[in-house]
Design a protein around this motif. Sequence first.
Motif, PDB file in Angstrom:
ATOM      1  N   CYS A 125       7.561 -11.273   3.387  1.00 27.68           N
ATOM      2  CA  CYS A 125       7.219 -12.105   4.430  1.00 27.68           C
ATOM      3  C   CYS A 125       6.945 -13.255   3.959  1.00 27.68           C
ATOM      4  CB  CYS A 125       6.237 -11.541   5.571  1.00 27.68           C
ATOM      5  SG  CYS A 125       6.831 -10.412   6.626  1.00 27.68           S
ATOM      6  N   ILE A 126       6.424 -13.353   2.859  1.00 25.17           N
ATOM      7  CA  ILE A 126       5.644 -14.524   2.103  1.00 25.17           C
ATOM      8  C   ILE A 126       6.918 -15.143   1.639  1.00 25.17           C
ATOM      9  CG2 ILE A 126       4.663 -15.425   0.210  1.00 25.17           C
ATOM     10  CD1 ILE A 126       2.189 -13.380   0.876  1.00 25.17           C
ATOM     11  N   LYS A 127       7.792 -14.489   1.119  1.00 26.34           N
ATOM     12  CA  LYS A 127       8.978 -14.936   0.221  1.00 26.34           C
ATOM     13  C   LYS A 127      10.061 -15.788   1.436  1.00 26.34           C
ATOM     14  CE  LYS A 127      12.273 -12.146  -1.360  1.00 26.34           C
ATOM     15  NZ  LYS A 127      13.512 -12.802  -0.705  1.00 26.34           N
ATOM     16  N   GLU A 128      10.046 -15.088   2.677  1.00 25.60           N
ATOM     17  CA  GLU A 128      11.096 -15.411   3.682  1.00 25.60           C
ATOM     18  C   GLU A 128      10.430 -16.175   4.606  1.00 25.60           C
ATOM     19  OE1 GLU A 128      14.185 -15.209   3.404  1.00 25.60           O
ATOM     20  OE2 GLU A 128      14.215 -13.766   1.610  1.00 25.60           O
ATOM     21  N   ARG A 129       9.086 -16.547   4.351  1.00 28.90           N
ATOM     22  CA  ARG A 129       8.129 -17.413   5.474  1.00 28.90           C
ATOM     23  C   ARG A 129       8.209 -16.913   6.750  1.00 28.90           C
ATOM     24  NH1 ARG A 129       8.261 -22.195   6.559  1.00 28.90           N
ATOM     25  NH2 ARG A 129       6.264 -22.659   6.450  1.00 28.90           N
ATOM     26  N   LEU A 130       7.920 -15.680   7.169  1.00 26.66           N
ATOM     27  CA  LEU A 130       7.781 -14.980   8.400  1.00 26.66           C
ATOM     28  C   LEU A 130       6.462 -14.651   8.674  1.00 26.66           C
ATOM     29  CD1 LEU A 130      10.721 -12.499   7.533  1.00 26.66           C
ATOM     30  CD2 LEU A 130      10.768 -14.519   8.630  1.00 26.66           C
ATOM     31  N   VAL A 131       5.928 -14.690   9.944  1.00 19.62           N
ATOM     32  CA  VAL A 131       4.813 -14.153  10.644  1.00 19.62           C
ATOM     33  C   VAL A 131       5.003 -12.529  10.463  1.00 19.62           C
ATOM     34  CG1 VAL A 131       3.394 -14.060  12.529  1.00 19.62           C
ATOM     35  CG2 VAL A 131       4.132 -16.351  11.796  1.00 19.62           C
ATOM     36  N   LEU A 132       3.983 -11.796   9.874  1.00 15.79           N
ATOM     37  CA  LEU A 132       4.242 -10.378   9.924  1.00 15.79           C
ATOM     38  C   LEU A 132       3.004  -9.961  11.357  1.00 15.79           C
ATOM     39  CD1 LEU A 132       4.940  -7.699   8.812  1.00 15.79           C
ATOM     40  CD2 LEU A 132       2.900  -7.889   7.372  1.00 15.79           C
ATOM     41  N   MET A 133       3.814  -9.137  12.113  1.00 18.96           N
ATOM     42  CA  MET A 133       3.241  -8.586  13.299  1.00 18.96           C
ATOM     43  C   MET A 133       2.956  -7.154  13.021  1.00 18.96           C
ATOM     44  SD  MET A 133       5.199 -10.611  16.273  1.00 18.96           S
ATOM     45  CE  MET A 133       4.128  -9.841  17.920  1.00 18.96           C
ATOM     46  N   ALA A 134       1.609  -6.924  12.929  1.00 21.76           N
ATOM     47  CA  ALA A 134       1.354  -5.294  12.622  1.00 21.76           C
ATOM     48  C   ALA A 134       0.898  -4.618  13.753  1.00 21.76           C
ATOM     49  CB  ALA A 134       0.265  -5.316  11.674  1.00 21.76           C
TER      50      ALA A 134
ATOM     51  N   ARG B   8      -4.475 -15.837  -3.842  1.00 22.81           N
ATOM     52  CA  ARG B   8      -3.173 -16.629  -3.388  1.00 22.81           C
ATOM     53  C   ARG B   8      -2.433 -16.009  -2.216  1.00 22.81           C
ATOM     54  NH1 ARG B   8       2.126 -16.490  -3.838  1.00 22.81           N
ATOM     55  NH2 ARG B   8       2.186 -15.072  -5.232  1.00 22.81           N
ATOM     56  N   ILE B   9      -2.190 -14.585  -2.510  1.00 23.61           N
ATOM     57  CA  ILE B   9      -1.503 -13.950  -1.473  1.00 23.61           C
ATOM     58  C   ILE B   9      -2.083 -13.754  -0.375  1.00 23.61           C
ATOM     59  CG2 ILE B   9      -0.362 -11.791  -1.076  1.00 23.61           C
ATOM     60  CD1 ILE B   9       0.924 -11.813  -3.763  1.00 23.61           C
ATOM     61  N   SER B  10      -3.446 -13.498  -0.315  1.00 22.54           N
ATOM     62  CA  SER B  10      -4.290 -13.085   0.709  1.00 22.54           C
ATOM     63  C   SER B  10      -4.547 -14.215   1.584  1.00 22.54           C
ATOM     64  CB  SER B  10      -5.645 -12.435   0.282  1.00 22.54           C
ATOM     65  OG  SER B  10      -6.381 -13.487  -0.464  1.00 22.54           O
ATOM     66  N   LYS B  11      -4.525 -15.201   1.104  1.00 25.03           N
ATOM     67  CA  LYS B  11      -4.747 -16.515   2.119  1.00 25.03           C
ATOM     68  C   LYS B  11      -3.395 -17.226   2.592  1.00 25.03           C
ATOM     69  CE  LYS B  11      -9.062 -18.177   0.210  1.00 25.03           C
ATOM     70  NZ  LYS B  11      -9.534 -16.957  -0.362  1.00 25.03           N
ATOM     71  N   GLU B  12      -2.091 -16.577   2.055  1.00 24.29           N
ATOM     72  CA  GLU B  12      -0.997 -17.254   2.401  1.00 24.29           C
ATOM     73  C   GLU B  12      -0.457 -16.640   3.686  1.00 24.29           C
ATOM     74  OE1 GLU B  12       3.214 -18.574   0.093  1.00 24.29           O
ATOM     75  OE2 GLU B  12       1.563 -17.617  -1.266  1.00 24.29           O
ATOM     76  N   LEU B  13      -0.169 -15.163   3.835  1.00 26.58           N
ATOM     77  CA  LEU B  13       0.510 -14.499   4.848  1.00 26.58           C
ATOM     78  C   LEU B  13       0.047 -14.943   6.069  1.00 26.58           C
ATOM     79  CD1 LEU B  13       2.974 -12.932   5.611  1.00 26.58           C
ATOM     80  CD2 LEU B  13       1.184 -10.870   5.645  1.00 26.58           C
ATOM     81  N   GLU B  14       0.792 -15.343   7.295  1.00 28.90           N
ATOM     82  CA  GLU B  14       0.168 -15.462   8.476  1.00 28.90           C
ATOM     83  C   GLU B  14       0.430 -13.840   9.130  1.00 28.90           C
ATOM     84  OE1 GLU B  14       1.572 -19.229  10.390  1.00 28.90           O
ATOM     85  OE2 GLU B  14       2.887 -18.646   8.901  1.00 28.90           O
ATOM     86  N   LEU B  15      -0.898 -13.239   9.531  1.00 30.01           N
ATOM     87  CA  LEU B  15      -0.779 -11.613   9.967  1.00 30.01           C
ATOM     88  C   LEU B  15      -1.349 -11.653  11.398  1.00 30.01           C
ATOM     89  CD1 LEU B  15      -0.467  -8.694   9.474  1.00 30.01           C
ATOM     90  CD2 LEU B  15      -2.594  -8.869   8.290  1.00 30.01           C
ATOM     91  N   VAL B  16      -0.897 -11.033  12.109  1.00 31.30           N
ATOM     92  CA  VAL B  16      -1.378 -10.694  13.521  1.00 31.30           C
ATOM     93  C   VAL B  16      -1.412  -9.240  13.497  1.00 31.30           C
ATOM     94  CG1 VAL B  16      -1.505 -11.085  15.871  1.00 31.30           C
ATOM     95  CG2 VAL B  16      -0.237 -12.698  14.507  1.00 31.30           C
ATOM     96  N   SER B  17      -2.608  -8.695  13.785  1.00 30.44           N
ATOM     97  CA  SER B  17      -2.950  -7.227  13.841  1.00 30.44           C
ATOM     98  C   SER B  17      -3.052  -6.849  15.309  1.00 30.44           C
ATOM     99  CB  SER B  17      -3.846  -6.884  12.971  1.00 30.44           C
ATOM    100  OG  SER B  17      -3.463  -7.149  11.823  1.00 30.44           O
ATOM    101  N   PHE B  18      -2.616  -5.701  15.885  1.00 26.53           N
ATOM    102  CA  PHE B  18      -2.732  -5.060  17.307  1.00 26.53           C
ATOM    103  C   PHE B  18      -3.422  -3.834  17.124  1.00 26.53           C
ATOM    104  CE2 PHE B  18       0.908  -8.043  16.979  1.00 26.53           C
ATOM    105  CZ  PHE B  18       0.615  -9.014  18.105  1.00 26.53           C
ATOM    106  N   HIS B  19      -4.187  -3.405  18.440  1.00 25.45           N
ATOM    107  CA  HIS B  19      -5.065  -2.281  18.475  1.00 25.45           C
ATOM    108  C   HIS B  19      -5.334  -2.316  20.013  1.00 25.45           C
ATOM    109  CE1 HIS B  19      -6.640   1.310  17.324  1.00 25.45           C
ATOM    110  NE2 HIS B  19      -7.451   1.080  16.944  1.00 25.45           N
ATOM    111  N   THR B  20      -5.592  -1.002  20.368  1.00 26.59           N
ATOM    112  CA  THR B  20      -5.686  -0.678  21.843  1.00 26.59           C
ATOM    113  C   THR B  20      -6.769   0.360  21.882  1.00 26.59           C
ATOM    114  OG1 THR B  20      -4.301  -0.236  23.702  1.00 26.59           O
ATOM    115  CG2 THR B  20      -3.631   0.814  21.871  1.00 26.59           C
TER     116      THR B  20
END
Length: 480
Positions: free
Chosen positions: A240-249, A277-289
């Motif tokens: 996702c970092i390489k391809e510039r994608l938001v990761l939806m977990a 570097r990596i921990s501040k780069e990826l846009e991550l959204v995490s879902f729970h219920t």
Amino acid sequence: MASGKVMDPENLNENVKKTVYAVRGELYLRASELQKEGKKIIFTNVGNPHALGQKPLTFPRQVMALCQAPFLMDDPHVGLMFPPDAIATARKYLAMTGGGVGAYSDSRGLPGVRKEVADFILERDGYPSDPENIFLTDGASKGVAQVLNALIRNDRDGVLVPIPQYPLYSATIQLLGGTLVPYYLTEESNWGMDVKDLQRSVTEARRKGITVRGLVFINPGNPTGQCLTEKNLRELIEFCIKERLVLMADEVYQQNVYQDERPFISARKVLMSMGPRISKELELVSFHTVSKGFLGECGQRGGYFEMTNFHPQTVDELYKVSSIALSPNVTGQIMMGLMVKPPRPGDISYPQYKAESEAISLSLRRRARIMTDGFNACENVVCNFTEGAMYSFPQVMLPNAAIAAAKQAGKAPDVFYCLRLLESTGISTVPGSGFGQKEGTFHVRTTILPSEKDMPGIMESFKRFNADFMSKYSDSKSKL
């Protein structure tokens, strides 16, 4: 012919008409009709634990009862009905509200509950979380829709979704006018994920002019039941970092794990462990219920999503959109608080809470094995073990004669099979075509949620039906 109504079916939004949601589709509607006619139906089509007999945990419901009827705490005899820690917890949550559960909260949710969610994430992952980046929602599904609504700008925007997938994603992407970009899980490798396949999917989509902007993964998997390893998650993050994608977990089944080799690990924990570097780069959204796990409180509609590494103004934009609905439901928010901050050792209610939750978890583990073994004992059926989540997803190898009969009936082959199963046994399932599957394969999704005492009988009923079906449509008979 149009009826002349402003909202005639022909004049509706095309995206509404194109939207399909198989979990409540043709099979469910037929099952509901049969139920009205008096037939006993076993609804295994949706992960709805309480509807299939799971009892609610005592402590959360005691607290909810007191929050709904706070005047009970004014009764001098309240201590005879409710333990003191339940009373104290109810008072705590009511103090967080601006007038009890009947009053709107902040559009992101009660700050006190968001702080409890942040503390839960810190305890789970070992890394701090900011409550200002946490949104409480009416179940995880609403959160998924909110994020996709902000991500998808037009029909040239694509989102990578695993196939098989939970149809929430295909339906919401269609409704929002985006494009689903499939990446296929490998059934022969226990529904494993291959980064090379991800790359092929992105390259092909871009060749068609699609701007791929996000990637969804479900861990543990729905409908496939697999659990991802830390290595899998690292590969997803790096991709996702390489391809510039938001990761939806989608991590709503994190408490539903039925083996010890691959315990649940959150994408956020893996991300934070990968260096500054990596921990501040990826846009991550995490879902729970609150709907899954051993709680299973589907009807309470409590969920959250956490945004990691997003621009502050983007967070503000989602806050603005959340404000349109004024407030997520407050009882669902409180149930979320009760999930992430349950009774602890030393609390009066802890022994009962621990006994009840462990009994449910251990029973689900046994049921996962009963169902997997049951399917694998059937003719022309193969099923990977349900490592996690709430479902089995067996492949049914349909005879050519059955496929021909389905075509003659105007049905997809797996829909034809599931309808016959429903009519014969009352077992309501979902055909694999509702989740996506490789061409030429046919699957059935069923929950592992029927009670443990009923499970052997259900599997025996399925086995008898399947044997009769295979005998009726066997290719050898069709050639006679």
